[in-house]
Write an enzyme that holds these catalytic residues in place. Structure first.
Site, mmCIF file in Angstrom:
data_model
loop_
_atom_site.group_PDB
_atom_site.id
_atom_site.type_symbol
_atom_site.label_atom_id
_atom_site.label_comp_id
_atom_site.label_asym_id
_atom_site.label_seq_id
_atom_site.Cartn_x
_atom_site.Cartn_y
_atom_site.Cartn_z
ATOM 1 N N ASN A 31 129.981 136.784 71.951
ATOM 2 C CA ASN A 31 128.898 136.418 72.861
ATOM 3 C C ASN A 31 128.465 137.680 73.600
ATOM 4 O O ASN A 31 129.168 138.697 73.579
ATOM 5 C CB ASN A 31 129.319 135.277 73.810
ATOM 6 C CG ASN A 31 130.371 135.689 74.818
ATOM 7 O OD1 ASN A 31 130.189 136.652 75.566
ATOM 8 N ND2 ASN A 31 131.478 134.964 74.873
ATOM 9 N N ASP A 84 141.588 134.432 73.506
ATOM 10 C CA ASP A 84 140.733 133.431 74.144
ATOM 11 C C ASP A 84 141.393 132.057 74.246
ATOM 12 O O ASP A 84 140.733 131.083 74.637
ATOM 13 C CB ASP A 84 139.411 133.300 73.380
ATOM 14 C CG ASP A 84 138.470 134.460 73.664
ATOM 15 O OD1 ASP A 84 138.685 135.167 74.666
ATOM 16 O OD2 ASP A 84 137.514 134.661 72.885
ATOM 17 N N ARG A 127 127.021 127.336 69.483
ATOM 18 C CA ARG A 127 128.400 127.150 69.044
ATOM 19 C C ARG A 127 128.676 125.783 68.412
ATOM 20 O O ARG A 127 129.597 125.653 67.625
ATOM 21 C CB ARG A 127 129.354 127.347 70.221
ATOM 22 C CG ARG A 127 129.354 128.752 70.808
ATOM 23 C CD ARG A 127 129.937 129.790 69.850
ATOM 24 N NE ARG A 127 130.163 131.041 70.529
ATOM 25 C CZ ARG A 127 131.260 131.342 71.217
ATOM 26 N NH1 ARG A 127 132.232 130.460 71.336
ATOM 27 N NH2 ARG A 127 131.369 132.508 71.805
ATOM 28 N N HIS A 156 127.456 128.187 75.748
ATOM 29 C CA HIS A 156 128.078 126.869 75.871
ATOM 30 C C HIS A 156 127.376 126.107 76.989
ATOM 31 O O HIS A 156 126.950 126.703 77.981
ATOM 32 C CB HIS A 156 129.563 126.976 76.236
ATOM 33 C CG HIS A 156 130.482 127.160 75.074
ATOM 34 N ND1 HIS A 156 131.703 127.794 75.195
ATOM 35 C CD2 HIS A 156 130.398 126.784 73.774
ATOM 36 C CE1 HIS A 156 132.317 127.810 74.020
ATOM 37 N NE2 HIS A 156 131.544 127.198 73.148
ATOM 38 N N CYS A 184 135.707 126.980 82.034
ATOM 39 C CA CYS A 184 136.228 127.392 80.735
ATOM 40 C C CYS A 184 137.753 127.472 80.717
ATOM 41 O O CYS A 184 138.388 127.237 79.690
ATOM 42 C CB CYS A 184 135.668 128.756 80.352
ATOM 43 S SG CYS A 184 133.902 128.781 80.000
#
Length: 310
Positions: free
Chosen positions: A30, A78, A157, A186, A282
């Site tokens: 990203n 991640d 995504r 997102h 997130c």
């Protein structure tokens, strides 16, 4: 996986999180991710990420949340972004399927974690998406408790077809919101549905059709449109526990607006994770969302004020 909080009543917020032991920016999927910038100062940046994650953890516990953890894994930087692991409602988890190969390696780790939660009685059902359908969990599929529906993002995504899959699994409507700005890849980077029915959103992140959908279902008095400055701080990427909104940062004007709606803003700096395109939402996955929630929205914060984590 281990439990770090005691068993809670059904109404107590419960989150799935992952320590940033192996967090780093080692690839770019990203616009926020710059591996070269990380490599030049990696040890310092990693130490900052650990401190900031610890601050988020303390804030969640201070708010009364119970915590479940996924064990960090080498080579999966991640994995800390547990919101992307699944969509969870009424003790049922629909596992994510990631677009990029770098994150597809997380899928078996998350699947094992959810099976362990099921074995402990914290979930009743763990299911997979239909073959070929991509949906990056609660990063793109957000539960709206007030309206009893999902908002589901696509464009970068997750597939549009994921909408049908989620509706079949949960028997509830999913409202599609297509994204157009790659910086807000997102849905949870540009949209946050609060328990009261208010919605934080960044209009420029969405197509015209998506904005029409938002405006058709959210009354003008409930819309909180973010400025570009607050949007790039990921102010919409917030975690809400009753009347407390946990976020990394926001402008004074936005804080006053939020407090005017009866919420408390709990600031906990998370800029280290913005280097990977993530923040408070997130880094957390709510496990206790339910269609008929028994928690009381109005009681947790009797006076709106601002909290700041160290």
């Amino acid at each position: 996986m281990k439990e770090t909080g005691s068993l809670a009543p059904a109404s107590k917020a419960r989150f799935l999180i992952c320590r940033p032991q192996h967090f780093a920016v080692t690839y770019s999927i990203n616009p926020w991710m710059d591996p070269n910038a990380w490599a030049g100062n990696g040890d310092v940046l990693h130490a900052r990420a650990v401190r900031q994650w610890d601050g988020l953890h303390r804030t969640l516990r201070t708010c009364g949340a119970a915590i479940e953890t996924v064990e960090p894994q080498p080579g999966l930087p991640d994995l800390v972004f547990t919101a992307n692991a699944a969509v969870v409602l009424d003790r049922k988890a629909v596992l994510a399927r990631f677009l990029h190969p770098e994150r597809q390696r997380e899928q078996p780790v998350f699947a094992a974690s959810f099976r362990a939660l099921q074995a402990r009685g914290l979930l009743d059902e763990v299911v997979e998406l239909p073959p070929g359908v991509t949906l990056e969990g609660a990063g793109d599929c957000l539960w709206d408790r007030s309206r009893k529906l999902f908002w589901i993002g696509s464009g970068f995504r997750s597939d549009e077809a994921a909408r049908d899959a989620v509706e079949r699994e949960f028997g509830l409507p999913c409202l599609p919101l297509a994204l157009v700005d790659p910086n807000f890849y997102h849905l949870d980077t540009a949209f946050c549905a609060l328990p009261s029915g208010d919605v934080l959103y960044y209009p420029a992140a969405f197509t015209a059709a998506a904005l029409e959908t938002i405006h058709a279902h959210v009354a003008p008095s409930q819309r909180i449109a973010l400025s570009r400055a607050d949007a790039v701080r990921f102010a919409a990427n917030a975690t809400c526990i009753d009347r407390i909104i946990v976020m990394s940062s926001c402008s004074d004007a936005l804080r006053r607006t939020i407090e005017g709606r009866g919420y408390t803003v709990a600031k906990t700096p998370l800029q280290a994770f913005l280097r990977s395109g993530g923040s408070a939402c997130c880094l957390t996955l709510r496990l206790d969302h339910a269609v008929e929630a028994d928690e009381t929205v109005a009681q947790l914060a009797p006076t709106a004020s601002s909290m700041t984590a160290a």
